[in-house]
Design a protein around this motif. Sequence first.
Motif, mmCIF file in Angstrom:
data_model
loop_
_atom_site.group_PDB
_atom_site.id
_atom_site.type_symbol
_atom_site.label_atom_id
_atom_site.label_comp_id
_atom_site.label_asym_id
_atom_site.label_seq_id
_atom_site.Cartn_x
_atom_site.Cartn_y
_atom_site.Cartn_z
ATOM 1 N N VAL A 1 0.841 -1.198 0.000
ATOM 2 C CA VAL A 1 0.000 0.000 0.000
ATOM 3 C C VAL A 1 0.879 1.252 0.000
ATOM 4 O O VAL A 1 0.661 2.189 -0.775
ATOM 5 N N VAL A 2 1.911 1.266 0.872
ATOM 6 C CA VAL A 2 2.824 2.408 0.932
ATOM 7 C C VAL A 2 3.526 2.592 -0.412
ATOM 8 O O VAL A 2 3.613 3.709 -0.941
ATOM 9 N N ALA A 3 4.008 1.482 -0.989
ATOM 10 C CA ALA A 3 4.747 1.565 -2.256
ATOM 11 C C ALA A 3 3.849 2.030 -3.399
ATOM 12 O O ALA A 3 4.276 2.839 -4.233
ATOM 13 N N VAL A 4 2.628 1.528 -3.464
ATOM 14 C CA VAL A 4 1.707 1.929 -4.541
ATOM 15 C C VAL A 4 1.379 3.416 -4.437
ATOM 16 O O VAL A 4 1.413 4.149 -5.435
ATOM 17 N N VAL A 5 1.067 3.878 -3.222
ATOM 18 C CA VAL A 5 0.719 5.294 -3.042
ATOM 19 C C VAL A 5 1.898 6.188 -3.414
ATOM 20 O O VAL A 5 1.752 7.181 -4.150
ATOM 21 N N LEU A 6 3.109 5.847 -2.942
ATOM 22 C CA LEU A 6 4.282 6.662 -3.258
ATOM 23 C C LEU A 6 4.598 6.631 -4.757
ATOM 24 O O LEU A 6 4.970 7.648 -5.340
ATOM 25 N N GLY A 7 4.452 5.453 -5.369
ATOM 26 C CA GLY A 7 4.707 5.336 -6.801
ATOM 27 C C GLY A 7 3.758 6.169 -7.630
ATOM 28 O O GLY A 7 4.156 6.799 -8.623
ATOM 29 N N MET A 8 2.494 6.208 -7.226
ATOM 30 C CA MET A 8 1.504 7.001 -7.962
ATOM 31 C C MET A 8 1.743 8.502 -7.752
ATOM 32 O O MET A 8 1.583 9.310 -8.673
ATOM 33 N N LEU A 9 2.149 8.880 -6.528
ATOM 34 C CA LEU A 9 2.327 10.297 -6.221
ATOM 35 C C LEU A 9 3.602 10.870 -6.831
ATOM 36 O O LEU A 9 3.614 12.004 -7.326
ATOM 37 N N PHE A 10 4.696 10.083 -6.789
ATOM 38 C CA PHE A 10 6.006 10.654 -7.126
ATOM 39 C C PHE A 10 6.643 10.075 -8.384
ATOM 40 O O PHE A 10 7.615 10.630 -8.886
ATOM 41 N N ALA A 11 6.132 8.948 -8.885
ATOM 42 C CA ALA A 11 6.752 8.361 -10.077
ATOM 43 C C ALA A 11 5.774 8.195 -11.222
ATOM 44 O O ALA A 11 6.130 7.631 -12.258
ATOM 45 N N GLY A 12 4.542 8.675 -11.058
ATOM 46 C CA GLY A 12 3.551 8.588 -12.127
ATOM 47 C C GLY A 12 3.171 7.168 -12.497
ATOM 48 O O GLY A 12 2.765 6.907 -13.637
#
Length: 300
Positions: free
Chosen positions: A253-264
Amino acid sequence: MPTARRFPLLLIGAFLALYLIWGSTYLMIRIGVASWPPLMMAGIRFLIAGALMYGYLRWRGVPAPTGAQWKAAAIIGLLLLGCGNGGVTLAEHADVSSGVAALAVATMPLFTLLFGLFWGNRTTRLEWAGIALGLIGIGLLNLGSNLQASPYGAALLIFAAAAWALGSVLSKHLPLPNGPMASAAEMLTAGAMLMVASQLCGERLEQMPTAAGWGALAYLVVFGSIVAFSAYMYLLKNVRPAAATSYAYVNPVVAVVLGMLFAGEHVGPEEALAMLVIISAVILIGLPQWRRPVLTQAST
């Protein structure tokens, strides 16, 4: 008593380190491999972190590992860091998104349970149901566009999860050094092996890494390696395996949210469904072990 207060606080801190820091390392690896060859970056990461920890511990008077302990640390370091983390780094270099990589690695408790059978651990019906559900989740994950575009990355991630699980189970049966020295020895030996693998694969640094690449490496050394990996080894010694591996519920969950927010990054419907199924499977596997009475841990 101060010790009574410190112990639960240390446990809470260790769990938070795994849940939040390790969830963010997938994004940092993704950023790092844009500047660094993957095995070289992993090798440098663990060599620096291991050398810093080892030097500090020796300065504090901690005894150096014995020959048998170095051998045990090399085995666990190879499985956890060389194959486990190295596999994830290679998969993200092959353009697997950080969120999907974290989700694939969340299958690790399934493998932990299966490997535990070799040491006589009994498996309940609920745990077998969790394994079956987890396998369905892996299938759903591979239906998503992210892993379909990279079968090589998919194979690497499943291999990494299995290697990490085997190393976690095996760590309880080998004569590892006490306390943080185990982490230091494992990182030093794994870092050396990863650097050898990097050379054998012909990796070369074509140009100087960007500022983001250096920052990602520094974050992975300090937080992803020294802080979080030491917390994980501490939890393996002090709580049940199901509790120690419970970070698998939160990291995706943490990785998906960060990936969507900062890596598109984008997570498709198949991958979103796979996340729900895999996390449900991990919870099913963990429930019987969480409910078992706590046994007094013998010092090792």
